[in-house]
Design an enzyme around this catalytic site. Structure first.
Site, PDB file in Angstrom:
ATOM      1  N   SER A 116       0.829  -1.200   0.000  1.00 42.56           N
ATOM      2  CA  SER A 116       0.000   0.000   0.000  1.00 42.56           C
ATOM      3  C   SER A 116       0.869   1.258   0.000  1.00 42.56           C
ATOM      4  O   SER A 116       1.664   1.459  -0.914  1.00 42.56           O
ATOM      5  CB  SER A 116      -0.973  -0.037   1.184  1.00 42.56           C
ATOM      6  OG  SER A 116      -1.985   0.931   1.053  1.00 42.56           O
ATOM      7  N   ASP A 211     -10.213  -3.980  -5.090  1.00 42.94           N
ATOM      8  CA  ASP A 211      -9.387  -2.943  -4.490  1.00 42.94           C
ATOM      9  C   ASP A 211      -9.435  -1.699  -5.363  1.00 42.94           C
ATOM     10  O   ASP A 211      -9.149  -1.760  -6.556  1.00 42.94           O
ATOM     11  CB  ASP A 211      -7.947  -3.440  -4.365  1.00 42.94           C
ATOM     12  CG  ASP A 211      -7.013  -2.445  -3.698  1.00 42.94           C
ATOM     13  OD1 ASP A 211      -7.480  -1.395  -3.228  1.00 42.94           O
ATOM     14  OD2 ASP A 211      -5.803  -2.741  -3.643  1.00 42.94           O
ATOM     15  N   HIS A 241      -7.973  -4.973  -0.551  1.00 48.58           N
ATOM     16  CA  HIS A 241      -6.808  -4.238  -0.079  1.00 48.58           C
ATOM     17  C   HIS A 241      -6.501  -4.603   1.371  1.00 48.58           C
ATOM     18  O   HIS A 241      -7.387  -4.656   2.210  1.00 48.58           O
ATOM     19  CB  HIS A 241      -7.091  -2.730  -0.179  1.00 48.58           C
ATOM     20  CG  HIS A 241      -5.875  -1.870  -0.044  1.00 48.58           C
ATOM     21  ND1 HIS A 241      -5.089  -1.523  -1.110  1.00 48.58           N
ATOM     22  CD2 HIS A 241      -5.302  -1.289   1.034  1.00 48.58           C
ATOM     23  CE1 HIS A 241      -4.097  -0.751  -0.708  1.00 48.58           C
ATOM     24  NE2 HIS A 241      -4.200  -0.608   0.599  1.00 48.58           N
TER      25      HIS A 241
END
Length: 275
Positions: A116, A211, A241
């Protein structure tokens, strides 16, 4: 079991402490020239996240890739806005290279990885090293990386209310990172907008099917390929995610980490990765 160095080290070059946590797959061999290493950058929208949050995945990578893992506790927004996290990543990497021998690490076999926000920082590090004429990592592992700030690609609409991180959440995190006034354009903030990706480290890109960041990350993988960078892209079906670090919760997390470790072993062995 991976051994954790309980003493956090402060990388040189920073004007403040940048704590790291060091994981080793086994005791170093005195006759060895050094183990390979992964510099790991946690996720959390540049605003939350911690060393503890990625402890399990760092342990697993250390064991299955047979490498040292150095996990970085970079500064977080909004108290420390862009480019603080980038500066800490640069300092940690520089410290790691400089002190590789003392740490029992092979300085020629250092990879960078992150999930991320951490994936965005890993991508930014490769761009930063190129701009300074320094060697690239053996591999850049980018797990659903945050690499753009336009929120224009279809997944931002398709998964606007996705689990864990929806579109509004991602926009909020970005505001904490750059402030309401924003910042001047920088490829270290938005690697996808870099004019060229030529000469960057081979990449292993992991995305989640459900996501909102998916299409940005996959666009970055395509741009890397178009620039002649060896890329392996792995889209994991049915997950969202944040799944990558949920070892023991999602089977696909362990599968994805295992695949990443295979790529790391290959990169550490001959310096290349194939699609």
């Amino acid at each position: 079991m991976t051994e954790v160095d309980a003493t956090w080290t402060e990388p040189a070059g920073a004007q403040h402490s940048v704590p790291v946590r060091v994981y080793r797959p086994h005791e170093p061999d005195p006759e060895s020239t050094g183990l390979p290493c992964v510099l790991y950058l946690h996720g959390g929208g540049f605003t939350v996240g911690s060393l503890d949050g990625v402890d399990e995945v760092c342990r697993l990578i250390s064991v299955r890739a047979g490498c040292v893992v150095v996990s970085v506790d970079y500064r977080l927004a909004p108290e420390h806005r862009f480019p603080a996290a980038v500066d800490d990543t640069r300092a940690a990497h520089g410290w790691l290279v400089e002190n590789a021998a003392a740490l029992g690490i092979d300085s020629h076999r250092i990879a960078v990885a992150g999930d991320s926000a951490g994936g965005g920082l890993a991508a930014a590090l490769c761009l930063d090293l190129r701009s300074r004429g320094l060697p690239q990592p053996a591999l850049q592992v980018l797990v659903y990386p945050a690499v753009d700030n336009t929120f224009e690609r279809p997944s931002w609409t398709e998964f606007v209310d996705a689990p864990l991180v929806g579109t509004a959440d991602a926009q909020w995190f970005l505001r904490q990172y750059v402030g309401d006034e924003g910042v001047a354009p920088s490829t270290l903030l938005t690697p996808l907008q870099a004019p060229s990706l030529v000469g960057l480290a081979p990449a292993h890109v992991v995305t989640a099917e459900v996501d909102c960041l998916r299409d940005d990350a996959e666009a970055y993988a395509r741009r890397l390929e178009e620039a002649g960078v060896p890329v392996r892209h792995q889209r994991c079906p049915g997950v969202f995610h944040g799944f990558f670090t949920e070892i023991g919760t999602f089977t696909k997390a362990t599968e994805a980490v295992t695949d990443v470790c295979a790529g790391l072993r290959k990169a550490f062995g001959d310096g290349t990765v194939t699609s």
